[in-house]
Design an enzyme around this catalytic site. Structure first.
Site, mmCIF file in Angstrom:
data_model
loop_
_atom_site.group_PDB
_atom_site.id
_atom_site.type_symbol
_atom_site.label_atom_id
_atom_site.label_comp_id
_atom_site.label_asym_id
_atom_site.label_seq_id
_atom_site.Cartn_x
_atom_site.Cartn_y
_atom_site.Cartn_z
ATOM 1 N N SER A 79 0.826 -1.220 0.000
ATOM 2 C CA SER A 79 0.000 0.000 0.000
ATOM 3 C C SER A 79 0.855 1.263 0.000
ATOM 4 C CB SER A 79 -0.906 0.022 1.231
ATOM 5 O OG SER A 79 -1.626 -1.172 1.343
HETATM 6 N N1 SAH Z 1 -0.980 -4.903 3.837
HETATM 7 C C1 SAH Z 1 -0.168 -5.260 2.707
HETATM 8 C C2 SAH Z 1 -0.806 -4.925 1.381
HETATM 9 C C3 SAH Z 1 -1.971 -5.760 1.149
HETATM 10 S S1 SAH Z 1 -2.499 -6.030 -0.500
HETATM 11 C C4 SAH Z 1 1.220 -4.656 2.784
HETATM 12 O O1 SAH Z 1 1.487 -3.887 3.713
HETATM 13 O O2 SAH Z 1 2.044 -4.990 1.938
HETATM 14 C C5 SAH Z 1 -3.875 -7.050 -0.079
HETATM 15 C C6 SAH Z 1 -3.516 -8.437 0.348
HETATM 16 O O3 SAH Z 1 -4.701 -9.054 0.795
HETATM 17 C C7 SAH Z 1 -2.993 -9.297 -0.818
HETATM 18 O O4 SAH Z 1 -1.766 -9.847 -0.471
HETATM 19 C C8 SAH Z 1 -4.076 -10.359 -0.959
HETATM 20 O O5 SAH Z 1 -3.575 -11.621 -1.363
HETATM 21 C C9 SAH Z 1 -4.654 -10.409 0.443
HETATM 22 N N2 SAH Z 1 -6.010 -10.972 0.523
HETATM 23 C C10 SAH Z 1 -7.054 -10.784 -0.325
HETATM 24 N N3 SAH Z 1 -8.132 -11.470 0.082
HETATM 25 C C11 SAH Z 1 -7.774 -12.102 1.240
HETATM 26 C C12 SAH Z 1 -8.434 -12.982 2.134
HETATM 27 N N4 SAH Z 1 -9.705 -13.364 1.942
HETATM 28 N N5 SAH Z 1 -7.752 -13.448 3.203
HETATM 29 C C13 SAH Z 1 -6.468 -13.098 3.418
HETATM 30 N N6 SAH Z 1 -5.778 -12.279 2.595
HETATM 31 C C14 SAH Z 1 -6.413 -11.782 1.516
#
Ligand code: SAH
Length: 216
Positions: free
Chosen positions: A63
């Protein structure tokens, strides 16, 4: 490192967060201390201290720093808090949280991302973060209760089951809206009279998807 030793891009990074209205000193310090360059793709190291989201493995993103700082501030973290993050991705947001609370459980649906983030966080010494491979939309009660929950993938709506994991007086921050459009950052606060909901501002996150990812 003393401020004089900081590379200029890191000083601009801090300045940019302040200019955009991040004033919480503890959050600013955490943002300064977490080495974002270690969480981005090696090819993107030069861009690590810019205020932009960047691509990571599995088609996901790390992000934008302003959004990480803003969401972290909205959580009003205290040192004793136990925090749940849904969407570990690179582990960057988890590291920022880990500097401000007692324990972080961070859930990710891609095995590659979960394994990489776990190893990275361990190497950097964040021993109060637990990275779990799971579907964050289908967590059972065995995961426990949390003082704070932060969701870093877009949800069409906040599932009641997730609100059920919040302790009394708990706070959750999540991007809510259609998967491929603009979402609104929403803060939910559980009170003795029910749930209070505040809409903060528009954001764009990758969608939350159900189930553990089949690809690695
Ligand atoms: N917080 C992260 C960025 C997140 S991007 C950072 O600091 O880098 C969003 C993430 O959510 C992705 O890696 C995606 O695979 C995950 N995601 C999406 N749906 C999800 C779910 N149902 N359970 C767990 N993770 C999920």
């Amino acid at each position: 490192m003393s401020p004089a030793d900081d590379p200029p891009e890191k000083m601009l990074f801090q300045l940019g967060l302040r200019r955009r209205g991040i004033s919480d000193q503890a959050v600013l310090r955490a943002m300064e201390e977490v080495p974002r360059d270690i969480f981005v793709d090696p090819a993107d190291r030069d861009a690590a201290w810019r205020d932009t989201a960047l691509g990571i493995a599995c088609g996901q993103t790390i992000s934008q720093p302003f959004v990480v700082a803003y969401m972290t501030g909205q959580l009003r973290l205290r040192p004793e808090h136990r925090v749940l993050e849904i969407g570990t991705g690179s582990g960057y947001q988890a590291a920022v949280l880990a500097r401000l609370c007692a324990h972080v459980v961070s859930v990710e649906r891609f095995r590659t991302l979960a394994d990489t983030a776990r190893a990275r966080l361990a190497k950097l010494g964040y021993d109060n973060v637990e990275v779990v491979l799971a579907d964050g939309l289908a967590l059972g009660e065995e995961i426990g209760e949390f003082d704070r929950i932060v969701v870093t993938a877009a949800l069409p709506e906040i599932p009641p089951s997730l609100i059920g994991l919040l302790r009394p007086d708990g706070i959750m921050v999540a991007p809510v809206g259609p998967p491929r459009g603009r979402q609104t950052l929403v803060r939910i606060q559980s009170t003795p009279d029910g749930v209070e909901r505040h809409e903060l501002f528009d954001v764009r996150f990758v969608p939350a998807l159900p189930g553990i990812a089949r690809e690695m």
